[in-house]
Design a protein around this motif. Sequence first.
Motif, PDB file in Angstrom:
ATOM      1  N   TYR A  55      48.081  48.958  43.148  1.00 37.72           N
ATOM      2  CA  TYR A  55      48.624  47.844  43.934  1.00 37.72           C
ATOM      3  C   TYR A  55      50.051  48.149  44.388  1.00 37.72           C
ATOM      4  O   TYR A  55      50.411  47.910  45.546  1.00 37.72           O
ATOM      5  CB  TYR A  55      48.598  46.570  43.092  1.00 37.72           C
ATOM      6  CG  TYR A  55      49.193  45.374  43.778  1.00 37.72           C
ATOM      7  CD1 TYR A  55      48.459  44.639  44.711  1.00 37.72           C
ATOM      8  CD2 TYR A  55      50.500  44.969  43.501  1.00 37.72           C
ATOM      9  CE1 TYR A  55      49.010  43.549  45.350  1.00 37.72           C
ATOM     10  CE2 TYR A  55      51.058  43.875  44.137  1.00 37.72           C
ATOM     11  CZ  TYR A  55      50.309  43.166  45.059  1.00 37.72           C
ATOM     12  OH  TYR A  55      50.866  42.077  45.698  1.00 37.72           O
ATOM     13  N   ASN A  59      51.176  48.467  48.362  1.00 34.82           N
ATOM     14  CA  ASN A  59      51.941  47.314  48.825  1.00 34.82           C
ATOM     15  C   ASN A  59      53.451  47.500  48.758  1.00 34.82           C
ATOM     16  O   ASN A  59      54.182  46.819  49.471  1.00 34.82           O
ATOM     17  CB  ASN A  59      51.548  46.077  48.011  1.00 34.82           C
ATOM     18  CG  ASN A  59      50.173  45.557  48.357  1.00 34.82           C
ATOM     19  OD1 ASN A  59      49.972  44.894  49.362  1.00 34.82           O
ATOM     20  ND2 ASN A  59      49.205  45.896  47.523  1.00 34.82           N
ATOM     21  N   ARG A 125      45.440  40.107  42.120  1.00 33.32           N
ATOM     22  CA  ARG A 125      45.885  41.056  43.157  1.00 33.32           C
ATOM     23  C   ARG A 125      44.703  41.903  43.603  1.00 33.32           C
ATOM     24  O   ARG A 125      43.827  42.238  42.798  1.00 33.32           O
ATOM     25  CB  ARG A 125      46.987  41.965  42.613  1.00 33.32           C
ATOM     26  CG  ARG A 125      48.099  41.247  41.866  1.00 33.32           C
ATOM     27  CD  ARG A 125      49.008  40.487  42.780  1.00 33.32           C
ATOM     28  NE  ARG A 125      50.004  39.722  42.042  1.00 33.32           N
ATOM     29  CZ  ARG A 125      51.290  39.670  42.342  1.00 33.32           C
ATOM     30  NH1 ARG A 125      51.737  40.325  43.405  1.00 33.32           N
ATOM     31  NH2 ARG A 125      52.119  38.942  41.621  1.00 33.32           N
ATOM     32  N   LEU A 126      44.706  42.263  44.874  1.00 32.75           N
ATOM     33  CA  LEU A 126      43.625  43.078  45.426  1.00 32.75           C
ATOM     34  C   LEU A 126      44.208  44.093  46.398  1.00 32.75           C
ATOM     35  O   LEU A 126      45.163  43.789  47.120  1.00 32.75           O
ATOM     36  CB  LEU A 126      42.594  42.199  46.151  1.00 32.75           C
ATOM     37  CG  LEU A 126      41.424  42.937  46.826  1.00 32.75           C
ATOM     38  CD1 LEU A 126      40.528  43.596  45.776  1.00 32.75           C
ATOM     39  CD2 LEU A 126      40.622  41.976  47.696  1.00 32.75           C
ATOM     40  N   ASP A 128      43.606  46.127  49.694  1.00 31.69           N
ATOM     41  CA  ASP A 128      42.774  46.030  50.893  1.00 31.69           C
ATOM     42  C   ASP A 128      42.990  47.276  51.750  1.00 31.69           C
ATOM     43  O   ASP A 128      44.018  47.416  52.415  1.00 31.69           O
ATOM     44  CB  ASP A 128      43.124  44.764  51.682  1.00 31.69           C
ATOM     45  CG  ASP A 128      42.197  44.555  52.873  1.00 31.69           C
ATOM     46  OD1 ASP A 128      41.107  45.158  52.858  1.00 31.69           O
ATOM     47  OD2 ASP A 128      42.560  43.803  53.791  1.00 31.69           O
ATOM     48  N   SER A 130      41.580  49.282  54.875  1.00 32.29           N
ATOM     49  CA  SER A 130      40.756  48.961  56.036  1.00 32.29           C
ATOM     50  C   SER A 130      39.520  49.847  56.139  1.00 32.29           C
ATOM     51  O   SER A 130      38.436  49.399  56.512  1.00 32.29           O
ATOM     52  CB  SER A 130      41.587  49.068  57.324  1.00 32.29           C
ATOM     53  OG  SER A 130      42.133  50.379  57.455  1.00 32.29           O
ATOM     54  N   GLY A 133      36.226  48.781  54.378  1.00 29.84           N
ATOM     55  CA  GLY A 133      35.574  47.523  54.734  1.00 29.84           C
ATOM     56  C   GLY A 133      34.215  47.686  55.377  1.00 29.84           C
ATOM     57  O   GLY A 133      33.489  46.714  55.574  1.00 29.84           O
ATOM     58  N   ARG A 146      33.176  49.903  49.870  1.00 36.32           N
ATOM     59  CA  ARG A 146      34.081  49.449  48.804  1.00 36.32           C
ATOM     60  C   ARG A 146      33.463  49.672  47.421  1.00 36.32           C
ATOM     61  O   ARG A 146      34.183  49.804  46.425  1.00 36.32           O
ATOM     62  CB  ARG A 146      34.429  47.965  48.999  1.00 36.32           C
ATOM     63  CG  ARG A 146      35.437  47.429  47.997  1.00 36.32           C
ATOM     64  CD  ARG A 146      35.773  45.984  48.293  1.00 36.32           C
ATOM     65  NE  ARG A 146      36.584  45.860  49.504  1.00 36.32           N
ATOM     66  CZ  ARG A 146      37.904  45.977  49.537  1.00 36.32           C
ATOM     67  NH1 ARG A 146      38.565  46.233  48.432  1.00 36.32           N
ATOM     68  NH2 ARG A 146      38.554  45.835  50.662  1.00 36.32           N
ATOM     69  N   ILE A 215      39.988  48.368  43.792  1.00 36.86           N
ATOM     70  CA  ILE A 215      39.298  48.545  45.069  1.00 36.86           C
ATOM     71  C   ILE A 215      38.087  47.619  45.142  1.00 36.86           C
ATOM     72  O   ILE A 215      37.749  47.067  46.194  1.00 36.86           O
ATOM     73  CB  ILE A 215      38.850  50.013  45.244  1.00 36.86           C
ATOM     74  CG1 ILE A 215      40.047  50.956  45.305  1.00 36.86           C
ATOM     75  CG2 ILE A 215      37.968  50.169  46.481  1.00 36.86           C
ATOM     76  CD1 ILE A 215      40.955  50.736  46.482  1.00 36.86           C
ATOM     77  N   GLN A 217      37.394  44.753  42.998  1.00 29.83           N
ATOM     78  CA  GLN A 217      37.590  43.327  42.735  1.00 29.83           C
ATOM     79  C   GLN A 217      39.060  43.032  42.486  1.00 29.83           C
ATOM     80  O   GLN A 217      39.827  43.927  42.122  1.00 29.83           O
ATOM     81  CB  GLN A 217      36.771  42.896  41.511  1.00 29.83           C
ATOM     82  CG  GLN A 217      37.255  43.521  40.204  1.00 29.83           C
ATOM     83  CD  GLN A 217      36.448  43.083  39.007  1.00 29.83           C
ATOM     84  OE1 GLN A 217      35.241  43.227  38.976  1.00 29.83           O
ATOM     85  NE2 GLN A 217      37.135  42.531  38.000  1.00 29.83           N
ATOM     86  N   PRO A 218      39.466  41.770  42.669  1.00 27.40           N
ATOM     87  CA  PRO A 218      40.844  41.399  42.334  1.00 27.40           C
ATOM     88  C   PRO A 218      41.068  41.506  40.830  1.00 27.40           C
ATOM     89  O   PRO A 218      40.135  41.343  40.038  1.00 27.40           O
ATOM     90  CB  PRO A 218      40.943  39.933  42.806  1.00 27.40           C
ATOM     91  CG  PRO A 218      39.779  39.732  43.721  1.00 27.40           C
ATOM     92  CD  PRO A 218      38.711  40.655  43.256  1.00 27.40           C
TER      93      PRO A 218
END
Length: 291
Positions: A55, A59, A125-126, A128, A130, A133, A146, A215, A217-218
């Motif tokens: 994370y 981020n 927290r997750l 994401d 792109s 997806g 995913r 990746i 699940q939260p």
Amino acid sequence: MDVSWDLTLNAIVSGIMLGGFYAAVAVGITIAFGMLDIVNIAHPAFIVVGAFLAYISINTLGIDPFAMAPIFAALGFVGGRLFYRAYYHFFERRGDESLQGLAFFFGIMFIVEIGLVLTFGVDYRLVDLSYLGSTYTLGFVQFPLRLLAPCLIGIAMVAAVQLYLAKTFTGRAILAVAQDPEAVRLVGADPIHTKEIAFGIAVATAIAAGVLLIIIQPVEPSSGREFIGRVFAICVLGGIASLPGTLIAAMILGIAETLTSTYFGPSWSPAVAFGVLLLTLAVRPTGILGR
């Protein structure tokens, strides 16, 4: 209960993909518990640490967590060796590795959780990404990237560790040290150093599995608790100290959970999974590939 073959086949495929991830989660406990006889109850907490490192990577640093995973795993390897050194110094060398050692790892688990809460809070927290997806489709069977990517990486992790154990001197020493530490000395290896390296590998794989977890699940600081029973179940079901058995057991539990979630609801999944474990142990107490 109405059975849809399309739904059933998708559930089985999802279970296989989930099982590949479960194998990555459990490989470290197979090493620590199965090969070293160390009941590392803090193993899932290390997985969550890996998830939060991923994370931070995306981020805060803006770096793909998959690119940073080898660095995170290397840090986990160093940390794991230090943890084993402390465990050996305070417990194993004095013969107190059972109850006292278990309390040691319980303490580590809660310290890690509290540290994560103080740092990140209790929010989920997750990560994401792109490119994860998309979903591949083969007929009516779906392969969400995913879930597919962690599965393939998890299988590769198990294969890499198995190859290391089978083909290197240190790896063979790790396999031998759980059976006869004195015999390891006779071939020129230090059992304590060997166990230290093995535990470092166990923690390194846990950190890497954490990257895969966030990746899928939260996560929040106590997310690891849901894996405590699962990783030990996979280890025992597959056969103590058998990495191929760990992979097979992870697949079995993954399929059992997804089928149960599909037709009976997710709340029944753990019960059915552990039912499979109990049934297997009743028929073959040593596990699937145990001796």
